[in-house]
Design a protein around this motif. Structure first.
Motif, PDB file in Angstrom:
ATOM      1  N   MET A  90      30.412  40.929  40.952  1.00  0.00           N
ATOM      2  CA  MET A  90      31.098  41.943  41.742  1.00  0.00           C
ATOM      3  C   MET A  90      30.862  43.289  41.058  1.00  0.00           C
ATOM      4  O   MET A  90      30.678  43.366  39.855  1.00  0.00           O
ATOM      5  CB  MET A  90      32.600  41.644  41.795  1.00  0.00           C
ATOM      6  N   LYS A  91      30.886  44.359  41.869  1.00  0.00           N
ATOM      7  CA  LYS A  91      30.650  45.705  41.359  1.00  0.00           C
ATOM      8  C   LYS A  91      31.915  46.523  41.573  1.00  0.00           C
ATOM      9  O   LYS A  91      32.536  46.463  42.624  1.00  0.00           O
ATOM     10  CB  LYS A  91      29.474  46.327  42.093  1.00  0.00           C
ATOM     11  N   LYS A  92      32.304  47.275  40.560  1.00  0.00           N
ATOM     12  CA  LYS A  92      33.505  48.098  40.645  1.00  0.00           C
ATOM     13  C   LYS A  92      33.274  49.252  41.602  1.00  0.00           C
ATOM     14  O   LYS A  92      32.244  49.915  41.568  1.00  0.00           O
ATOM     15  CB  LYS A  92      33.844  48.623  39.253  1.00  0.00           C
ATOM     16  N   VAL A  93      34.266  49.512  42.461  1.00  0.00           N
ATOM     17  CA  VAL A  93      34.185  50.613  43.416  1.00  0.00           C
ATOM     18  C   VAL A  93      34.773  51.851  42.764  1.00  0.00           C
ATOM     19  O   VAL A  93      35.866  51.815  42.210  1.00  0.00           O
ATOM     20  CB  VAL A  93      34.972  50.270  44.703  1.00  0.00           C
ATOM     21  N   GLU A 103      43.440  49.649  48.771  1.00  0.00           N
ATOM     22  CA  GLU A 103      41.983  49.714  48.832  1.00  0.00           C
ATOM     23  C   GLU A 103      41.365  48.705  47.875  1.00  0.00           C
ATOM     24  O   GLU A 103      41.933  48.395  46.823  1.00  0.00           O
ATOM     25  CB  GLU A 103      41.495  51.119  48.472  1.00  0.00           C
ATOM     26  N   ALA A 104      40.204  48.223  48.236  1.00  0.00           N
ATOM     27  CA  ALA A 104      39.504  47.246  47.392  1.00  0.00           C
ATOM     28  C   ALA A 104      38.976  47.929  46.136  1.00  0.00           C
ATOM     29  O   ALA A 104      38.448  49.028  46.186  1.00  0.00           O
ATOM     30  CB  ALA A 104      38.351  46.628  48.166  1.00  0.00           C
ATOM     31  N   TRP A 106      36.841  46.206  44.077  1.00  0.00           N
ATOM     32  CA  TRP A 106      35.560  45.571  43.810  1.00  0.00           C
ATOM     33  C   TRP A 106      34.832  45.353  45.126  1.00  0.00           C
ATOM     34  O   TRP A 106      35.446  45.172  46.165  1.00  0.00           O
ATOM     35  CB  TRP A 106      35.763  44.218  43.128  1.00  0.00           C
ATOM     36  N   GLU A 107      33.517  45.381  45.065  1.00  0.00           N
ATOM     37  CA  GLU A 107      32.716  45.057  46.242  1.00  0.00           C
ATOM     38  C   GLU A 107      31.610  44.096  45.827  1.00  0.00           C
ATOM     39  O   GLU A 107      31.216  44.031  44.684  1.00  0.00           O
ATOM     40  CB  GLU A 107      32.136  46.313  46.885  1.00  0.00           C
ATOM     41  N   GLY A 108      31.139  43.370  46.798  1.00  0.00           N
ATOM     42  CA  GLY A 108      30.090  42.422  46.469  1.00  0.00           C
ATOM     43  C   GLY A 108      30.268  41.134  47.226  1.00  0.00           C
ATOM     44  O   GLY A 108      30.995  41.082  48.204  1.00  0.00           O
ATOM     45  N   ASP A 125      22.165  43.346  47.296  1.00  0.00           N
ATOM     46  CA  ASP A 125      23.320  42.863  48.048  1.00  0.00           C
ATOM     47  C   ASP A 125      22.982  41.596  48.812  1.00  0.00           C
ATOM     48  O   ASP A 125      21.860  41.069  48.707  1.00  0.00           O
ATOM     49  CB  ASP A 125      23.873  43.960  48.971  1.00  0.00           C
TER      50      ASP A 125
END
Length: 139
Positions: A90-93, A103-104, A106-108, A125
Motif C-alpha cells: 500500500m502507498k501512503k496518500v 479520508e483514506a 492509504w491507496e493501493g 497499480d
C-alpha cells in the motif's frame, strides 16, 4: 567520631584527578574526612597512577554495557522489512491541506516491479500502469 566516607564509584572527577572530591565546607572545618586524609600523599599518587588504567578500563566496560542496553532497547522497536519484486504494498496518500478522519490514508495495492536500492521501489497499480517515480519503503 564519624568514620571517613566510603570511596565512591568512578566519577568523571575521580577519573580525571584520581582523587575523591572534598567539599569547600570540609576544607575550612575539621571533619573526620579531612582529619583522616593521609599525610603520605605522594605515595598515594603513585599507587593511584598504577591503578588508573584499570579504573579507565572498568569505566569503558560500563560505558559499553550501557551502550549495548540502549541499542537493545532501540532495536526492540525496529523491524526490518524486506520486500521482493512481485510483492504487493500500500502507498501512503499525501493529500494537500488538512486530512479529515474519513479520508483514506492509504491507496493501493501496488505491485513492486523493480527494486532500485535498499528501501526504494518502482511500483505499478492493478491496471498495469507504472508510477513515474520511485517510492520509498517509509511511504
Amino acid at each position: 567520631m564519624t568514620t571517613p566516607r566510603a570511596p565512591t564509584q568512578e566519577t568523571s572527577f575521580n577519573l580525571v584527578y584520581s582523587s575523591e572530591t572534598v567539599l569547600h565546607v570540609e576544607i575550612g572545618q575539621s571533619s573526620a574526612w579531612v582529619e583522616s586524609y593521609p599525610d603520605n600523599n605522594d605515595q598515594n599518587w603513585v599507587m593511584e597512577l598504577d591503578l588508573l588504567e584499570e579504573r579507565r578500563e572498568r569505566a569503558i566496560i560500563r560505558m559499553e554495557a550501557y551502550r549495548s542496553r540502549v541499542m537493545r532497547a532501540y532495536n526492540k522497536r525496529f523491524r526490518i522489512r524486506d520486500f521482493q519484486i512481485g510483492d504487493l504494498m500500500m502507498k501512503k496518500v499525501n493529500p494537500p491541506g488538512d486530512v479529515s478522519k474519513f479520508e483514506a490514508r492509504w491507496e493501493g495495492p501496488f505491485k513492486i516491479i523493480r527494486k532500485v536500492s535498499s528501501g526504494a521501489f518502482y511500483l505499478e497499480d492493478a491496471r498495469g500502469h507504472s508510477l513515474k517515480r520511485t517510492w520509498n519503503i517509509f511511504h
